[in-house]
Write a protein that holds these residues in place. Structure first.
Motif, PDB file in Angstrom:
ATOM      1  N   HIS A   1       0.831  -1.113  -0.167  1.00 43.20           N
ATOM      2  CA  HIS A   1      -0.024   0.048   0.020  1.00 43.20           C
ATOM      3  C   HIS A   1       0.697   1.269  -0.108  1.00 43.20           C
ATOM      4  CE1 HIS A   1      -3.668  -2.227   0.088  1.00 43.20           C
ATOM      5  NE2 HIS A   1      -3.096  -2.506   1.397  1.00 43.20           N
ATOM      6  N   LEU A   2       2.114   1.147  -0.255  1.00 41.42           N
ATOM      7  CA  LEU A   2       2.923   2.404  -0.417  1.00 41.42           C
ATOM      8  C   LEU A   2       2.687   3.124  -1.538  1.00 41.42           C
ATOM      9  CD1 LEU A   2       6.556   1.044   1.057  1.00 41.42           C
ATOM     10  CD2 LEU A   2       4.809   2.610   2.349  1.00 41.42           C
ATOM     11  N   ALA A   3       2.159   2.684  -2.274  1.00 44.68           N
ATOM     12  CA  ALA A   3       1.669   3.329  -3.734  1.00 44.68           C
ATOM     13  C   ALA A   3       0.495   3.826  -3.331  1.00 44.68           C
ATOM     14  CB  ALA A   3       1.692   2.161  -4.917  1.00 44.68           C
ATOM     15  N   ASP A   4      -0.417   3.454  -2.680  1.00 44.37           N
ATOM     16  CA  ASP A   4      -1.639   4.256  -2.337  1.00 44.37           C
ATOM     17  C   ASP A   4      -1.382   5.406  -1.515  1.00 44.37           C
ATOM     18  OD1 ASP A   4      -3.073   2.056  -3.633  1.00 44.37           O
ATOM     19  OD2 ASP A   4      -3.324   1.110  -1.502  1.00 44.37           O
ATOM     20  N   VAL A   5      -0.424   5.418  -0.601  1.00 44.56           N
ATOM     21  CA  VAL A   5      -0.268   6.682   0.344  1.00 44.56           C
ATOM     22  C   VAL A   5       0.608   7.786  -0.471  1.00 44.56           C
ATOM     23  CG1 VAL A   5      -0.175   5.313   2.696  1.00 44.56           C
ATOM     24  CG2 VAL A   5       1.702   5.465   1.135  1.00 44.56           C
ATOM     25  N   LYS A   6       1.434   7.245  -1.539  1.00 43.51           N
ATOM     26  CA  LYS A   6       2.154   8.167  -2.320  1.00 43.51           C
ATOM     27  C   LYS A   6       0.951   8.982  -3.349  1.00 43.51           C
ATOM     28  CE  LYS A   6       5.249   8.643  -6.082  1.00 43.51           C
ATOM     29  NZ  LYS A   6       6.679   7.898  -6.809  1.00 43.51           N
ATOM     30  N   ALA A   7      -0.177   8.161  -3.860  1.00 44.37           N
ATOM     31  CA  ALA A   7      -0.941   8.422  -4.641  1.00 44.37           C
ATOM     32  C   ALA A   7      -1.735   9.489  -3.782  1.00 44.37           C
ATOM     33  CB  ALA A   7      -1.906   7.391  -5.284  1.00 44.37           C
ATOM     34  N   MET A   8      -2.010   9.193  -2.513  1.00 47.38           N
ATOM     35  CA  MET A   8      -2.814  10.203  -1.730  1.00 47.38           C
ATOM     36  C   MET A   8      -1.808  11.558  -1.571  1.00 47.38           C
ATOM     37  SD  MET A   8      -4.858   9.658   1.729  1.00 47.38           S
ATOM     38  CE  MET A   8      -6.159   8.715   1.196  1.00 47.38           C
TER      39      MET A   8
END
Length: 216
Positions: free
Chosen positions: A199-206
């Motif tokens: 989910h690191l990609a998700d927090v970056k996207a946010m």
């Protein structure tokens, strides 16, 4: 100051399609962001849970909480956005924040001081003062490098109370938006430890989806 800031981050230990917007303020700056599809602002019982979670963190101000829609009581998969209290009134660019954090993390003494294992007793005391439940915390968060958007951290943490164990994978991004520091955490099912890095990609996207300007 940077050691204090990083310690606060350790205490906080949390690309999707986007839907509606959410807004919050950090000392005079209003930040807007699209809410990831499938996530909702807390309502009903979820508001009380979000308040208790926020109250148990003495080092950070909670700006926003989002949980999986339909999960108002368990909070198995959720986002929390925080700002370290020491940075509430500090104007800092994203590039400068990342550079300062990376520089600080090169110091072994700083890494030792902010080791989540050393900070666990503080978290346990804070949790007990808010909920009235004795708790122990196992596990830890690792720093996983940076890019031009975030300084990353991830790990699996277990919160043990008399009511049972709660195991959460934690994915984190330290960033800044419109001159204000914002830490983005996604907490998810820790039964699959890979969720922490997944989910690191998700927090970056946010982090990249947020835009800010002077509050009106």
């Amino acid at each position: 100051m940077i050691r204090t800031i990083l310690g606060a981050v350790a205490l906080a230990l949390a690309v999707p399609v986007f839907a509606q917007d959410a807004r919050f303020q950090v000392t005079g700056v209003e930040i807007a962001m699209p809410i990831p599809k499938g996530f909702c602002l807390p309502r009903g019982k979820g508001v009380a849970i979000a308040q208790l979670v926020a109250a148990s963190d003495d080092a950070n101000v909670t700006n926003l909480t989002l949980h999986k829609c339909g999960d108002e009581t368990q909070f198995v998969d959720y986002y929390i956005l925080k700002t370290t209290k020491a940075l509430l009134t500090v104007a800092i660019s994203r590039a400068d924040l990342i550079a300062e954090v990376v520089k600080a993390l090169d110091d072994p003494a700083v890494k030792t001081a902010i080791d989540p294992a050393r900070l666990a007793p503080d978290i346990e005391r804070s949790f007990a003062s808010v909920t009235g439940q004795k708790a122990t915390i196992d596990g830890g968060i690792r720093w996983l490098g940076h890019d031009d958007a975030c300084v990353y951290m991830a790990g699996v943490v277990t919160l043990r109370t008399e009511k049972g164990d709660s195991v959460r994978a934690v994915s984190g991004c330290m960033t800044a938006v419109a001159g204000r520091a914002v830490n983005v955490y996604r907490y998810s099912d820790g039964a699959d430890p890979a969720n922490a890095t997944r989910h690191l990609a998700d927090v970056k996207a946010m982090a990249l989806s947020m835009q800010g300007g002077p509050a009106h």
